[in-house]
Design a protein around this motif. Structure first.
Motif, PDB file in Angstrom:
ATOM      1  N   GLY A   1       3.965   0.871   5.989  1.00 43.16           N
ATOM      2  CA  GLY A   1       3.804   1.419   4.842  1.00 43.16           C
ATOM      3  C   GLY A   1       4.694   2.626   4.284  1.00 43.16           C
ATOM      4  O   GLY A   1       4.901   3.057   3.187  1.00 43.16           O
ATOM      5  N   LEU A   2       5.354   3.091   5.415  1.00 36.79           N
ATOM      6  CA  LEU A   2       6.013   4.400   5.245  1.00 36.79           C
ATOM      7  C   LEU A   2       7.669   3.763   5.096  1.00 36.79           C
ATOM      8  O   LEU A   2       8.365   4.420   4.122  1.00 36.79           O
ATOM      9  CB  LEU A   2       5.939   5.301   6.299  1.00 36.79           C
ATOM     10  CG  LEU A   2       6.754   6.527   6.156  1.00 36.79           C
ATOM     11  CD1 LEU A   2       6.413   7.471   5.194  1.00 36.79           C
ATOM     12  CD2 LEU A   2       6.310   7.305   7.707  1.00 36.79           C
TER      13      LEU A   2
ATOM     14  N   THR B   1      -5.476  -0.805  -2.941  1.00 41.67           N
ATOM     15  CA  THR B   1      -4.637  -0.265  -1.422  1.00 41.67           C
ATOM     16  C   THR B   1      -5.793  -0.131  -0.362  1.00 41.67           C
ATOM     17  O   THR B   1      -5.486  -0.565   0.913  1.00 41.67           O
ATOM     18  CB  THR B   1      -4.120   1.038  -1.817  1.00 41.67           C
ATOM     19  OG1 THR B   1      -3.130   0.772  -2.739  1.00 41.67           O
ATOM     20  CG2 THR B   1      -3.232   1.674  -0.388  1.00 41.67           C
TER      21      THR B   1
ATOM     22  N   SER C   1       1.042  -1.229   0.063  1.00 41.34           N
ATOM     23  CA  SER C   1       0.112   0.190   0.025  1.00 41.34           C
ATOM     24  C   SER C   1       0.821   1.103  -0.240  1.00 41.34           C
ATOM     25  O   SER C   1       0.669   2.474  -0.757  1.00 41.34           O
ATOM     26  CB  SER C   1      -0.892  -0.028   1.030  1.00 41.34           C
ATOM     27  OG  SER C   1      -1.715  -1.301   1.129  1.00 41.34           O
ATOM     28  N   GLY C   2       1.955   1.109   0.946  1.00 40.08           N
ATOM     29  CA  GLY C   2       2.881   2.402   0.901  1.00 40.08           C
ATOM     30  C   GLY C   2       3.479   2.593  -0.572  1.00 40.08           C
ATOM     31  O   GLY C   2       3.778   3.731  -0.925  1.00 40.08           O
TER      32      GLY C   2
ATOM     33  N   GLN D   1       2.748   6.090  -2.527  1.00 38.86           N
ATOM     34  CA  GLN D   1       4.044   6.944  -3.001  1.00 38.86           C
ATOM     35  C   GLN D   1       4.154   7.294  -4.305  1.00 38.86           C
ATOM     36  O   GLN D   1       4.737   8.284  -5.036  1.00 38.86           O
ATOM     37  CB  GLN D   1       5.237   5.981  -2.360  1.00 38.86           C
ATOM     38  CG  GLN D   1       5.309   6.362  -0.577  1.00 38.86           C
ATOM     39  CD  GLN D   1       6.308   5.472  -0.006  1.00 38.86           C
ATOM     40  OE1 GLN D   1       7.291   5.169  -0.723  1.00 38.86           O
ATOM     41  NE2 GLN D   1       6.137   5.302   1.082  1.00 38.86           N
TER      42      GLN D   1
ATOM     43  N   ASP E   1       1.565   7.238   3.002  1.00 40.66           N
ATOM     44  CA  ASP E   1       1.147   5.844   3.289  1.00 40.66           C
ATOM     45  C   ASP E   1      -0.158   5.747   4.008  1.00 40.66           C
ATOM     46  O   ASP E   1      -0.702   6.848   4.016  1.00 40.66           O
ATOM     47  CB  ASP E   1       2.326   5.339   4.463  1.00 40.66           C
ATOM     48  CG  ASP E   1       1.888   5.612   5.691  1.00 40.66           C
ATOM     49  OD1 ASP E   1       1.486   6.486   6.189  1.00 40.66           O
ATOM     50  OD2 ASP E   1       2.104   4.780   6.460  1.00 40.66           O
TER      51      ASP E   1
ATOM     52  N   THR F   1      -5.695  -2.437   3.011  1.00 39.16           N
ATOM     53  CA  THR F   1      -5.821  -1.594   4.320  1.00 39.16           C
ATOM     54  C   THR F   1      -6.611  -1.847   5.236  1.00 39.16           C
ATOM     55  O   THR F   1      -6.563  -2.021   6.574  1.00 39.16           O
ATOM     56  CB  THR F   1      -5.506  -0.276   4.242  1.00 39.16           C
ATOM     57  OG1 THR F   1      -4.293   0.227   3.494  1.00 39.16           O
ATOM     58  CG2 THR F   1      -5.221   0.596   5.508  1.00 39.16           C
TER      59      THR F   1
END
Length: 352
Positions: free
Chosen positions: A281-282, A263, A95-96, A100, A109, A267
């Motif tokens: 995710g970051l 995504t 997802s991140g 991005q 994220d 999540t």
């Protein structure tokens, strides 16, 4: 007269294929080693031989003598927990990567953009307020909440100018709003026991997951991974902007809808199962990008692998940090992710 590949050409191809095979075997071996460690290590350490015997009995009907308590710990508790942790880590990391690329912002994220907070609000609304009259499950409620949160954040960002910086600021505002709504729902409708359980769940909790959760988290993570792999070329194009992607012949609107839907679904499902877990995710996409580069052909599979392994290790740490007590996995990821992200930022600035 047809041309045949020269020996030199075949020699150039073979090392590339062997490299791909080696990387795949290494990644699979690393994931299996992490899963085995997660099953063996815990409040009650178990020998590898016991774990092997339980798996042989359950999967192959081997009939090895195993203590029933040990068998129950391995099969009913630890294996589902580790598999869900792997699926959640992979899903959040993917997802991140997607956000991005689509938003072209290094800080994007699900946690920062309010998607996780919206999913938490939706799940709590179903569990505590009874939204849906019993027809909605936690995952459905979380998915609806995540969609609403992303729609609100996108609308606020467009109203503020539409830039990536505005989107991050709108995400922070949306996260605070949905976190406040979640706290209000809990304070208004939950008793003390429910409130304690929900607050522990919101920090990230894998203690209650069982095989039905594996049957939900695994296919969703796999579907999200396949969707990302199918759109790798599009993700590379979006890294240079939507106009560049359109110039490459990519149907921008349709691909954006598919990837944002994937995504949001990943999540929402992960949040409904284990709560809101930040920094995966970051940090994971940034760390993997430093190791393998920005091309999504490598970034997508290695981010999924790194996210799965990272969350498995975090789950092991959550069970071992305080003897006799399980720490919320979200606390562990924040303790590791915050300084890790700071180091990545410093290293990136020095490289730049």
């Amino acid at each position: 007269m047809t041309e045949t590949a020269s020996p030199a050409g075949r020699l150039r191809v073979r090392p590339h294929l062997w490299l791909l095979v080696w990387r795949g075997a290494f990644g699979l071996g690393l994931l299996l080693a992490a899963i085995l460690a997660g099953v063996v290590i815990g409040e009650t350490p178990l020998p590898v031989a016991t774990v092997t015997a339980v798996l042989a009995n359950k999967l192959g009907g081997a009939g090895f003598p195993v203590d029933p308590i040990d068998a129950a710990i391995v099969w009913n508790y630890r294996i589902p927990r580790i598999l869900v942790a792997a699926a959640c880590g992979a899903g959040l990391a993917l997802s991140g990567v997607v956000l991005q690329a689509l938003i072209r912002n290094a800080l994007a994220d699900p946690y920062l953009l309010g998607v996780s907070a919206g999913a938490s609000t939706g799940a709590v609304a179903v569990a505590i307020l009874g939204v849906g009259g019993g027809t909605l499950g936690l995952s459905t409620g979380a998915f609806i909440g995540a969609l609403l949160a992303f729609a609100l954040v996108s609308t606020l960002a467009r109203a503020a100018g539409g830039g990536s910086a505005q989107l991050v600021l709108a995400g922070i505002a949306g996260s605070q709003l949905f976190n406040a709504l979640t706290s209000f729902f809990i304070a208004k409708s939950a008793n003390a026991e429910q409130a304690r359980g929900i607050m522990f769940w919101l920090l990230g909790n894998l203690s209650g997951v069982r095989w039905p959760d594996v049957a939900l988290a695994g296919p969703v993570a796999l579907a999200g991974f396949l969707a990302c792999c199918w759109h790798i070329r599009a993700l590379d194009g979006f890294a240079f902007g939507a106009q560049s992607a359109a110039a490459l012949g990519i149907p921008v609107r349709r691909v954006q809808a598919v990837l944002i839907g994937a995504t949001t679904l990943m999540t929402a499902v992960m949040v409904s199962l284990v709560g809101s877990i930040g920094f995966v995710g970051l940090v994971i996409p940034h760390a993997v990008r430093l190791a393998v580069g920005p091309r999504h052909g490598r970034l997508v599979p290695w981010s999924a692998l790194a996210g799965a392994v990272f969350l498995i290790v975090a789950d092991i740490a959550s069970r071992m940090l305080i003897p006799g007590q399980v720490v919320s996995i979200g606390v562990v990821t924040a303790l590791v992710g915050a300084p890790g992200f700071a180091l990545i930022l410093i290293r990136s600035r020095r490289r730049g």
